[in-house]
Design a protein around this motif. Structure first.
Motif, PDB file in Angstrom:
ATOM      1  N   ALA A 110       0.807  -1.212   0.000  1.00 56.84           N
ATOM      2  CA  ALA A 110       0.000   0.000   0.000  1.00 56.84           C
ATOM      3  C   ALA A 110       0.847   1.273   0.000  1.00 56.84           C
ATOM      4  O   ALA A 110       0.501   2.256  -0.657  1.00 56.84           O
ATOM      5  CB  ALA A 110      -0.943  -0.003   1.205  1.00 56.84           C
ATOM      6  N   ALA A 111       1.946   1.268   0.733  1.00 57.90           N
ATOM      7  CA  ALA A 111       2.785   2.462   0.777  1.00 57.90           C
ATOM      8  C   ALA A 111       3.361   2.785  -0.597  1.00 57.90           C
ATOM      9  O   ALA A 111       3.420   3.955  -1.005  1.00 57.90           O
ATOM     10  CB  ALA A 111       3.909   2.283   1.795  1.00 57.90           C
ATOM     11  N   ASP A 112       3.758   1.771  -1.338  1.00 60.38           N
ATOM     12  CA  ASP A 112       4.290   1.995  -2.687  1.00 60.38           C
ATOM     13  C   ASP A 112       3.190   2.441  -3.652  1.00 60.38           C
ATOM     14  O   ASP A 112       3.425   3.273  -4.529  1.00 60.38           O
ATOM     15  CB  ASP A 112       4.963   0.720  -3.195  1.00 60.38           C
ATOM     16  CG  ASP A 112       5.993   0.196  -2.217  1.00 60.38           C
ATOM     17  OD1 ASP A 112       7.011   0.882  -2.002  1.00 60.38           O
ATOM     18  OD2 ASP A 112       5.758  -0.879  -1.631  1.00 60.38           O
ATOM     19  N   VAL A 113       1.999   1.907  -3.471  1.00 67.91           N
ATOM     20  CA  VAL A 113       0.850   2.335  -4.265  1.00 67.91           C
ATOM     21  C   VAL A 113       0.631   3.834  -4.087  1.00 67.91           C
ATOM     22  O   VAL A 113       0.449   4.584  -5.055  1.00 67.91           O
ATOM     23  CB  VAL A 113      -0.418   1.553  -3.856  1.00 67.91           C
ATOM     24  CG1 VAL A 113      -1.674   2.211  -4.421  1.00 67.91           C
ATOM     25  CG2 VAL A 113      -0.315   0.109  -4.312  1.00 67.91           C
ATOM     26  N   ILE A 114       0.665   4.289  -2.849  1.00 69.50           N
ATOM     27  CA  ILE A 114       0.368   5.686  -2.548  1.00 69.50           C
ATOM     28  C   ILE A 114       1.495   6.623  -2.987  1.00 69.50           C
ATOM     29  O   ILE A 114       1.249   7.756  -3.410  1.00 69.50           O
ATOM     30  CB  ILE A 114       0.081   5.838  -1.037  1.00 69.50           C
ATOM     31  CG1 ILE A 114      -1.290   5.231  -0.703  1.00 69.50           C
ATOM     32  CG2 ILE A 114       0.145   7.290  -0.610  1.00 69.50           C
ATOM     33  CD1 ILE A 114      -2.483   5.998  -1.261  1.00 69.50           C
ATOM     34  N   TYR A 115       2.748   6.172  -2.904  1.00 71.36           N
ATOM     35  CA  TYR A 115       3.870   7.048  -3.250  1.00 71.36           C
ATOM     36  C   TYR A 115       4.309   6.917  -4.700  1.00 71.36           C
ATOM     37  O   TYR A 115       5.195   7.646  -5.143  1.00 71.36           O
ATOM     38  CB  TYR A 115       5.051   6.793  -2.304  1.00 71.36           C
ATOM     39  CG  TYR A 115       4.868   7.473  -0.967  1.00 71.36           C
ATOM     40  CD1 TYR A 115       5.294   8.780  -0.764  1.00 71.36           C
ATOM     41  CD2 TYR A 115       4.238   6.822   0.089  1.00 71.36           C
ATOM     42  CE1 TYR A 115       5.107   9.418   0.448  1.00 71.36           C
ATOM     43  CE2 TYR A 115       4.033   7.448   1.308  1.00 71.36           C
ATOM     44  CZ  TYR A 115       4.473   8.753   1.478  1.00 71.36           C
ATOM     45  OH  TYR A 115       4.259   9.382   2.683  1.00 71.36           O
TER      46      TYR A 115
END
Length: 220
Positions: free
Chosen positions: A162-167
């Motif tokens: 999720a963190a990579d999706v958002i960034y």
């Protein structure tokens, strides 16, 4: 499921929603609504977009409707298992959630000055102190995540989540505007940019023929 998105070249939140759907592993139909086109006002008030008040992305899953990229991530995580999106370790998951929430609610100077434009490359852009502060903060968070929890792979918490999706749109912005970053961030950005799903999105963005003039010139 069907996911309604905006132009792939410009719509950073659409990219997040789309990556979340890909991460879920579930089949979905993709519907693109060109932003600010001649019939934009009519389309944004259509039945499909009405629940989000004309904003994209919006996910329909039978009778369930989810708008806002973070809500889409959480909805899909509930369907397929939260471990697909979030780290298993409590400390890592706490940081990932905090980083995602901060990206979701913050960094307006960076968003305004450097709109996402995958096709473009801008040289010598002048960035204000508030934009530079956003960049430093993001790089600091990336560094901490990679140092503490990134040993299992090239992404912020090792494996793609999720963190990579958002960034991911931030990676695009840094590349578009030639933002200088340290070596660890270059390696992370390369991993995101070369990810199979990102390459699919980038290729589609480059093939689009829509141009939104307000997103073609960075704001001084």
């Amino acid at each position: 499921m069907k996911l309604i998105i905006g132009n792939k070249n410009y719509s950073s939140w659409s990219l997040r929603g789309w990556l979340a759907c890909k991460q879920s592993g579930l089949a979905f139909e993709e519907i693109t609504v060109p932003l600010f086109g001649d019939d934009w006002e009519a389309k944004r008030s259509s039945e499909d977009l009405a629940p989000s008040h004309g904003k994209v992305p919006i996910l329909w899953d039978d009778e369930a409707v989810v708008w806002d990229s973070l809500a889409i991530i959480e909805y899909l995580a509930d369907k397929v298992g939260r471990d697909r999106f979030w780290p298993k370790d409590d400390a890592a998951r706490a940081m990932a959630r905090s980083m995602v929430a901060e990206m979701h609610s913050s960094y307006m100077p960076l968003r305004r000055a450097c709109p996402m434009n995958i096709r473009n490359r801008v040289q010598g852009v002048s960035l204000g102190e508030d934009v530079r502060a956003d960049i430093v903060r993001i790089l600091t968070l990336w560094a901490e995540a990679r140092a503490r929890f990134g040993k299992g792979g090239p992404f912020l918490f090792g494996t793609f989540g999720a963190a990579d999706v958002i960034y991911a749109p931030v990676v695009s912005r840094f590349l578009t505007y030639g933002i200088g970053v340290p070596g660890f961030a270059q390696a992370y950005m390369q991993a995101v940019w070369e990810h199979e799903w990102m390459q699919q999105w980038i290729n589609a963005a480059e093939a689009e023929d829509w141009v939104i003039e307000q997103y073609e010139t960075p704001i001084e």
